[in-house]
Design a protein around this motif. Sequence first.
Motif, mmCIF file in Angstrom:
data_model
loop_
_atom_site.group_PDB
_atom_site.id
_atom_site.type_symbol
_atom_site.label_atom_id
_atom_site.label_comp_id
_atom_site.label_asym_id
_atom_site.label_seq_id
_atom_site.Cartn_x
_atom_site.Cartn_y
_atom_site.Cartn_z
ATOM 1 N N SER A 16 0.857 -1.197 0.000
ATOM 2 C CA SER A 16 0.000 0.000 0.000
ATOM 3 C C SER A 16 0.881 1.230 0.000
ATOM 4 C CB SER A 16 -0.950 0.015 1.201
ATOM 5 O OG SER A 16 -0.230 0.273 2.373
ATOM 6 N N LEU A 17 0.390 2.263 -0.480
ATOM 7 C CA LEU A 17 1.181 3.482 -0.673
ATOM 8 C C LEU A 17 1.027 4.422 0.490
ATOM 9 C CD1 LEU A 17 2.920 5.020 -2.724
ATOM 10 C CD2 LEU A 17 0.827 6.061 -3.563
ATOM 11 N N PHE A 18 2.149 4.873 1.095
ATOM 12 C CA PHE A 18 2.058 5.846 2.194
ATOM 13 C C PHE A 18 2.327 7.240 1.676
ATOM 14 C CE2 PHE A 18 2.089 7.525 6.354
ATOM 15 C CZ PHE A 18 3.149 8.407 6.449
ATOM 16 N N PHE A 19 3.434 7.397 0.917
ATOM 17 C CA PHE A 19 3.767 8.736 0.426
ATOM 18 C C PHE A 19 3.291 8.892 -1.007
ATOM 19 C CE2 PHE A 19 7.242 8.332 3.616
ATOM 20 C CZ PHE A 19 6.843 9.398 4.400
ATOM 21 N N ASN A 20 2.741 10.047 -1.290
ATOM 22 C CA ASN A 20 2.325 10.416 -2.636
ATOM 23 C C ASN A 20 3.347 11.396 -3.197
ATOM 24 O OD1 ASN A 20 0.976 11.979 -4.761
ATOM 25 N ND2 ASN A 20 -0.775 10.710 -4.233
ATOM 26 N N ASP A 21 3.815 11.105 -4.420
ATOM 27 C CA ASP A 21 4.864 11.942 -4.996
ATOM 28 C C ASP A 21 4.408 13.379 -5.236
ATOM 29 O OD1 ASP A 21 6.565 9.820 -4.995
ATOM 30 O OD2 ASP A 21 6.113 9.218 -7.049
ATOM 31 N N MET A 22 3.098 13.604 -5.325
ATOM 32 C CA MET A 22 2.603 14.938 -5.635
ATOM 33 C C MET A 22 2.125 15.691 -4.410
ATOM 34 S SD MET A 22 3.076 15.142 -8.840
ATOM 35 C CE MET A 22 2.172 16.638 -9.154
ATOM 36 N N VAL A 23 1.923 15.002 -3.299
ATOM 37 C CA VAL A 23 1.297 15.616 -2.126
ATOM 38 C C VAL A 23 2.289 15.682 -0.974
ATOM 39 C CG1 VAL A 23 -0.557 15.437 -0.437
ATOM 40 C CG2 VAL A 23 -0.963 14.793 -2.802
ATOM 41 N N GLY A 24 2.469 16.872 -0.411
ATOM 42 C CA GLY A 24 3.304 17.031 0.768
ATOM 43 C C GLY A 24 2.515 16.714 2.028
ATOM 44 N N LEU A 25 3.199 16.155 3.026
ATOM 45 C CA LEU A 25 2.525 15.780 4.264
ATOM 46 C C LEU A 25 3.443 16.047 5.444
ATOM 47 C CD1 LEU A 25 0.359 12.687 4.912
ATOM 48 C CD2 LEU A 25 2.219 13.150 6.472
ATOM 49 N N ALA A 26 2.854 16.640 6.494
ATOM 50 C CA ALA A 26 3.592 16.877 7.733
ATOM 51 C C ALA A 26 2.704 16.499 8.912
ATOM 52 C CB ALA A 26 4.010 18.339 7.838
ATOM 53 N N TYR A 27 3.301 15.756 9.861
ATOM 54 C CA TYR A 27 2.578 15.349 11.056
ATOM 55 C C TYR A 27 3.163 16.142 12.232
ATOM 56 C CZ TYR A 27 0.636 12.267 14.672
ATOM 57 O OH TYR A 27 -0.025 11.754 15.752
ATOM 58 N N ASP A 70 6.951 14.411 11.905
ATOM 59 C CA ASP A 70 7.448 13.701 10.728
ATOM 60 C C ASP A 70 6.978 14.438 9.480
ATOM 61 O OD1 ASP A 70 8.792 11.897 9.244
ATOM 62 O OD2 ASP A 70 7.562 10.156 9.759
ATOM 63 N N VAL A 71 7.750 14.338 8.415
ATOM 64 C CA VAL A 71 7.384 14.897 7.117
ATOM 65 C C VAL A 71 7.762 13.878 6.048
ATOM 66 C CG1 VAL A 71 7.695 17.288 7.844
ATOM 67 C CG2 VAL A 71 9.633 16.063 6.836
ATOM 68 N N ASN A 72 7.083 13.955 4.896
ATOM 69 C CA ASN A 72 7.425 13.025 3.824
ATOM 70 C C ASN A 72 8.400 13.656 2.831
ATOM 71 O OD1 ASN A 72 5.825 14.784 2.412
ATOM 72 N ND2 ASN A 72 4.506 13.234 1.488
ATOM 73 N N ASN A 73 8.814 12.845 1.842
ATOM 74 C CA ASN A 73 9.816 13.309 0.884
ATOM 75 C C ASN A 73 9.322 14.499 0.077
ATOM 76 O OD1 ASN A 73 11.415 11.255 1.738
ATOM 77 N ND2 ASN A 73 10.941 9.869 0.048
#
Length: 1011
Positions: free
Chosen positions: A285-296, A313-316
């Motif tokens: 399953s996919l956690f990070f989306n290459d187009m969408v930024g995410l910060a917790y 935490d933050v994604n790539n």
Amino acid sequence: MEPNATKKRLHSELEENEANFRIVADFTYDWEYWISPDGRIIYCSPSCKRITGYEPQEFVKRPQLLHEIIHPEDQPLLGDHFQKIDAEDANYLEFRIINREEDVRWISHACKSVFDENNQYLGCRVSNRDVTDEKLAEKALKKSEEKYRTLFETMTQGVIYRDSKGRITSMNPAAEKIMGYKVDDIVNKKIEDPIWKAIHEDGTEFPAETHPAIVALKTGKTVKEVVIGIERPWQEGYTWLNIQAIPLFRPGEVKPHQVYTIFEDITPEKQAEEALKDVKLSYESLFFNDMVGLAYCKVVNIPHEPLDFIFIDVNNTYESFSGLTREKVVGKRISQLLPNLDQSRIDLLANVGLTGESIKYEHYEPHFKRWFDMSIYSPKKGYIVIIFLEISERKNVENSLRETQEKLTLLFETLPIGVSIIDQDRKVIDANPALEQILRLSQEEIINGKHRRRKYIRPDGTEMREDEFPSSKIFQSGNQIKEAEIGITTEDGQTIWTNVKATALLFPDWKGLILTSDITQRKNAEKALKESEKSYRELVDNSLVAIFRTNLQGDILFANEAMASIFHYDSVDQLKKDNIVKLYQNQEQRNLIVQKLKKDGQLSDCEVEMVDKYGKITHVLVSLNLEGSVITGMFMDITRSKIAEQNLRESEERYHSLFNQMTEGFAVHEIICDKEGVPVDYRFLDINPAFEKLTGLKREKVVGKLKSEVLPNDTVDWAKIYGIVALTGHPIHFEDYSDTLKRYYEIDAYSPKPNHFASIFTDITERRMAEENLRVTLKKLEKSNYDLEQFAYVASHDLQEPLRMISSFLQLLQRRYENDLDEDANEFINFAVNGASRMQELINDLLEFSRLNTKKIDLKEIDTKEVLDQVIFESKMMIDKNNALITHGPLPIISADYSQMKQLLQNLITNAIKYHGPEKPRVHVTAQRDGGDWLFTVSDNGIGIEENQRDRIFKIFQRLHGRDEYEGTGIGLAIAKRIVERHDGRIWVESNPEGGSTFYFTIPQGVNYEV
């Protein structure tokens, strides 16, 4: 009648016809439009805005918009398609569009050419339906089926599906391997088939009615952990299976329609009392989306201090958008990272974590100089998740488009008609946008005179001369031309009807003013009136959507062909004979619908279960309108979508049932790389129950966590191992030890999709411990053998001298006192001398045997024929004494120790001569290739060897005959065996007890020479 009256009448009739046409067209769920013979769009239904985001008038004004919204990959497909629209038959196609919001939508397209009673082409009617939801459902179903099929075909446990009567319908490859049958051999076979010969663990017969699959079908409950023995074809004994049976139900049914059994071969457990370990299998399953930024983030709410929040935490993608690395962000407050950020912005985001109320907005971030679409929600009190998508490019386009549109709007409002300025040569000096629109040419094309190359026609259709043009007449007469009706034929054959006014100007460079109005709509009023009537009928008759009128009692007043087709009636007339109430699966639902219509006047997009002519359920999307006592409505068949949803649901249920019931562990991970792309960690995305059982790790402590969090102290670089799989897609198989779990695992890993991997593992701790114990034991045994060999060598060597002394003195006594002693004394001395000689012989052989292990092998290329010739030469006395014949076939050049090969052949040949029968000894030596070895044979016609003695003869000091029959110590064949084994070969014997033996031995092919 006055011209104005005629004009008003035509407009009135046209409007009336258009109104009738739009009653249906405007109401339909599909996006309908009409293309005239000259390629213009003369009508576009309101549904186009819902599907494309564009207003109908935008398509009418700009027909090219139809092609601009087509997905680039599908435009060639549409080009081929539209070349066929002149055909009489309807054409169908599915393609993608990109709507105004830049979303990709799937369109089911149908178009049909329309002809009048004289077979004159009137245009093309086009119907487009948004089928994106169906496509997504079909894609989801396919993906689910692929996941299920991958799991079904790759899992190591057997799986068999049976129907409600217990007959086998399918089985996976593992089941074929375990059962010993191919699926085609046993499909439709039942439990009671005699081929199984099933038994209990105690050996008693296993009745068919107690089989787990039959019990699950009867009770509707899962049956677990049932052990059963079956006979496999071409295999002795029973194969033991551990079986679970799980019933499957259709929605709303209480009786299983199917059952599947999961089983594993536990025969090794029955034989060796060792259980097979669970294997872990995972899905991705996919956690990070290459187009969408995410910060917790965690909200910091300290009394008397401004609100703040800390990045957990933050994604790539966040790193890519912000330019800040994860190491610089995690653990920092937003006020530290962006000290100039307005406190109101921080309060807005932090309050989401305190109130739990999500927010969504678009925002320009000056620090990053980018626009973002922001979504903030709180997964739990005091925490927020910030999701953002960069929309800078879209905002720039929107701003630019807005400015341009404002200017164009202003120009259109100021100059509603086409205006052009000409010079004394009638060349256009300037033209406004309204004229560009009327002539369908750019300002540059108009100034360059492209419009002058067109054909100009009079109202009667005849071509005009150039001197008749208003621009020519004002220079000829100097008078103003107040009105001239002119038709202009464009490059693509369309006719633009215009009303032109012309005035001469006296300016130095401006010599004429031309005002142009587009009167094409008025000129085409009569034709449009006829086309409108035809279009109305074609739309209704050819629509893909059922269109109908009924009274409140349900009598069908009108229906189109689509309605008859959806409900499987042969014709509309046959349909109209039935009351529409008959088509409702639940007639009470129809009553409720009528009540709602009476109250609200309309009903939109309501899903209803109906039945066709044969009673088969048909799912439709209903829209209705009540005017007086007449109900006008539309049915859109959505049965295909509902079936796809049902199939998807059943597929997911099968997948999850199998996933949770299997005894093998299964997990999916996402690889985490540093900024150089080197794998440094991975995240657990999902695990099955077997994972928890094998590792002792609970699901809630694993899923969503990094490996460094779950197994922080493991010394194995798992990320490096699995990173190769996730980044290259190459599967691996290996064994390794987990320091944290204190277990050994046998692991298979593969990549189902980029940057992800699935791992399957088995606990092999007990096996590895047994192997380690065996290794230690072998090492001790090796040392013990070495010590024994050294002892034998030393003992035999040190015994040589005293034994020679004993033998010498005994022989001296025998020679000196032979005549002085009586007969008994001489016999005793003879016994002692013979014993000392035998002892000397034994010690020499033992010394030679021990040297074989202590002396290093000197491998060289040797010709075995030369070795054999040397053996025959050195044994000539024995050969001549026994009148023996030694022969041989072609012999090869090999890599071996010359002296040891000579001793090997000498021992085998002298043995063959020694143990000969009544006939003269015959010995034959041959060699041939055997795979990667040379296979040598030494055959004789001797006395033969009993079968039960053939292993014994290769043991040291083992004799089959007494010394009075045959001399020797019994060590010759033991030496031969040791020589062969030191050359990595094998030696054995085949013999006929009645006479004749053949000794075989192999030597690896060190040199690839022909014989």
